[in-house]
Design an enzyme around this catalytic site. Structure first.
Site, PDB file in Angstrom:
ATOM      1  N   ASP A  40       0.857  -1.174   0.000  1.00  0.00           N
ATOM      2  CA  ASP A  40       0.000   0.000   0.000  1.00  0.00           C
ATOM      3  C   ASP A  40       0.898   1.230   0.000  1.00  0.00           C
ATOM      4  O   ASP A  40       2.053   1.159   0.439  1.00  0.00           O
ATOM      5  CB  ASP A  40      -0.910   0.022   1.229  1.00  0.00           C
ATOM      6  CG  ASP A  40      -2.190   0.821   0.982  1.00  0.00           C
ATOM      7  OD1 ASP A  40      -3.222   0.198   0.675  1.00  0.00           O
ATOM      8  OD2 ASP A  40      -2.146   2.056   1.086  1.00  0.00           O
ATOM      9  N   ASP A  67       4.233   2.873  -3.849  1.00  0.00           N
ATOM     10  CA  ASP A  67       3.548   3.909  -4.615  1.00  0.00           C
ATOM     11  C   ASP A  67       3.516   3.406  -6.049  1.00  0.00           C
ATOM     12  O   ASP A  67       4.529   3.426  -6.748  1.00  0.00           O
ATOM     13  CB  ASP A  67       4.306   5.233  -4.509  1.00  0.00           C
ATOM     14  CG  ASP A  67       3.689   6.340  -5.353  1.00  0.00           C
ATOM     15  OD1 ASP A  67       2.703   6.074  -6.066  1.00  0.00           O
ATOM     16  OD2 ASP A  67       4.221   7.473  -5.320  1.00  0.00           O
ATOM     17  N   ASN A  94      -4.583  -4.030  -7.819  1.00  0.00           N
ATOM     18  CA  ASN A  94      -5.862  -3.612  -7.254  1.00  0.00           C
ATOM     19  C   ASN A  94      -5.908  -2.120  -6.924  1.00  0.00           C
ATOM     20  O   ASN A  94      -6.958  -1.497  -7.012  1.00  0.00           O
ATOM     21  CB  ASN A  94      -6.143  -4.432  -5.987  1.00  0.00           C
ATOM     22  CG  ASN A  94      -7.230  -3.820  -5.140  1.00  0.00           C
ATOM     23  OD1 ASN A  94      -8.412  -3.853  -5.485  1.00  0.00           O
ATOM     24  ND2 ASN A  94      -6.850  -3.232  -4.009  1.00  0.00           N
ATOM     25  N   SER A 146     -12.933  -2.197 -14.183  1.00  0.00           N
ATOM     26  CA  SER A 146     -14.182  -1.714 -13.587  1.00  0.00           C
ATOM     27  C   SER A 146     -15.265  -1.612 -14.646  1.00  0.00           C
ATOM     28  O   SER A 146     -14.978  -1.397 -15.830  1.00  0.00           O
ATOM     29  CB  SER A 146     -13.971  -0.336 -12.944  1.00  0.00           C
ATOM     30  OG  SER A 146     -15.192   0.227 -12.527  1.00  0.00           O
ATOM     31  N   TYR A 160     -11.345   8.348 -13.719  1.00  0.00           N
ATOM     32  CA  TYR A 160     -11.342   6.964 -13.241  1.00  0.00           C
ATOM     33  C   TYR A 160     -11.808   6.013 -14.348  1.00  0.00           C
ATOM     34  O   TYR A 160     -11.183   4.989 -14.606  1.00  0.00           O
ATOM     35  CB  TYR A 160     -12.252   6.847 -12.026  1.00  0.00           C
ATOM     36  CG  TYR A 160     -12.342   5.457 -11.433  1.00  0.00           C
ATOM     37  CD1 TYR A 160     -11.401   5.014 -10.505  1.00  0.00           C
ATOM     38  CD2 TYR A 160     -13.385   4.589 -11.780  1.00  0.00           C
ATOM     39  CE1 TYR A 160     -11.494   3.750  -9.941  1.00  0.00           C
ATOM     40  CE2 TYR A 160     -13.474   3.326 -11.221  1.00  0.00           C
ATOM     41  CZ  TYR A 160     -12.534   2.909 -10.303  1.00  0.00           C
ATOM     42  OH  TYR A 160     -12.630   1.646  -9.759  1.00  0.00           O
ATOM     43  N   LYS A 164      -9.624   2.986 -16.135  1.00  0.00           N
ATOM     44  CA  LYS A 164     -10.023   1.585 -16.110  1.00  0.00           C
ATOM     45  C   LYS A 164     -10.185   1.026 -17.518  1.00  0.00           C
ATOM     46  O   LYS A 164      -9.920  -0.155 -17.768  1.00  0.00           O
ATOM     47  CB  LYS A 164     -11.310   1.429 -15.300  1.00  0.00           C
ATOM     48  CG  LYS A 164     -11.129   1.688 -13.816  1.00  0.00           C
ATOM     49  CD  LYS A 164     -10.138   0.710 -13.188  1.00  0.00           C
ATOM     50  CE  LYS A 164     -10.038   0.855 -11.686  1.00  0.00           C
ATOM     51  NZ  LYS A 164      -9.183  -0.162 -11.050  1.00  0.00           N
TER      52      LYS A 164
END
Length: 253
Positions: A40, A67, A94, A146, A160, A164
């Site tokens: 993370d 990162d 993810n 997504s 976003y 995706k």
């Protein structure tokens, strides 16, 4: 080029694994016998707590700061994993970020920032870990795309949705190039799942969103995580370049 034996312990790196759906993926993979690297951008106490939950002794789980927009970070994590476990066999891309805004209000700099993290991070991970997998003659990559990247996205922001969509294309590119080396690359495109991120994005519009989903409910993160785990097994060798839709009937093809 021989693939690892099914009974061999394999190591999986999960980005954005400290919380939300990423943590659910970590649990599903660990349950199926994988060693887990919980990464993370800011692991903190949540990542440490998850690692302890999965393996208090720390033999089959570790945390790492990553990162995803920084290619050098990816190299550090790969080196750290191989130094500890000898190799890595699985990468689950993810991690992602968004900020819901009307398309006409998005600052170009913010658009580029989201693209750099989501699409650029996925590219860097697939490339750097893809080389490792290619050289070993085996690997599994699962990219979290997504529904927004398929239908244009209505609640997540154009940046976003565009990122995706780019991930879906990158999945095909890496799948094609890595297939001769025993490496598969697939995408899963969930619709809205019952996760903190989705609740934060939808906010007061949750009931309205549910009314527009043919099945009338949010997706089950644990089921989607099981799909991730399935695509990470040695048995999935004949599946590559595919996008697996889990969207409650919001997008049918």
């Amino acid at each position: 080029m021989a693939a690892p034996l099914p009974e061999a312990i394999q190591t999986a790196v999960v980005t954005g694994g400290a919380r939300g759906f990423g943590a659910t993926v970590c649990r599903a993979l660990h349950k199926d016998g994988f060693r887990i690297i919980v990464t993370d951008v800011d692991p903190g106490r949540e990542a440490s707590a998850l690692a302890s939950e999965l393996d208090l002794a720390g033999k089959t789980c570790m945390t790492a700061t990553l990162d995803i927009a920084d290619a050098q970070n990816w190299k550090y994590v790969l080196d750290e994993c191989t130094e500890r476990y000898g190799s890595v066999e699985v990468l689950v891309n993810n991690a992602a970020c968004t900020e819901a805004q009307p398309v006409l209000d998005i600052d170009p700099a913010k658009f580029n920032e989201i693209m750099a993290v989501n699409a650029g991070g996925t590219f860097a991970g697939c490339q750097i870990f893809g080389r490792h997998f290619r050289d070993r003659g085996y690997g599994r990559i699962v990219n979290l795309a997504s529904l927004a990247g398929q239908n244009g996205g209505t609640a997540t922001g154009a940046h976003y949705a565009a990122s995706k969509g780019a991930i879906l294309t990158l999945t095909k590119v890496f799948a094609r190039d890595l297939a001769p080396f025993g490496v598969t690359c697939n995408a899963i495109a969930p619709g809205p799942m019952d996760t903190p991120m989705v609740h934060a994005v939808l906010g007061d519009d949750l009931d309205k969103a549910l009314a527009n989903i043919p099945t009338g409910n949010l997706g089950d993160p644990e089921f989607v995580a099981e799909m991730v785990a399935m695509l990470c097994t040695t048995r999935s060798a004949f599946v590559t370049g595919a996008c697996w839709d889990v969207n409650g009937g919001l997008y049918m093809r």
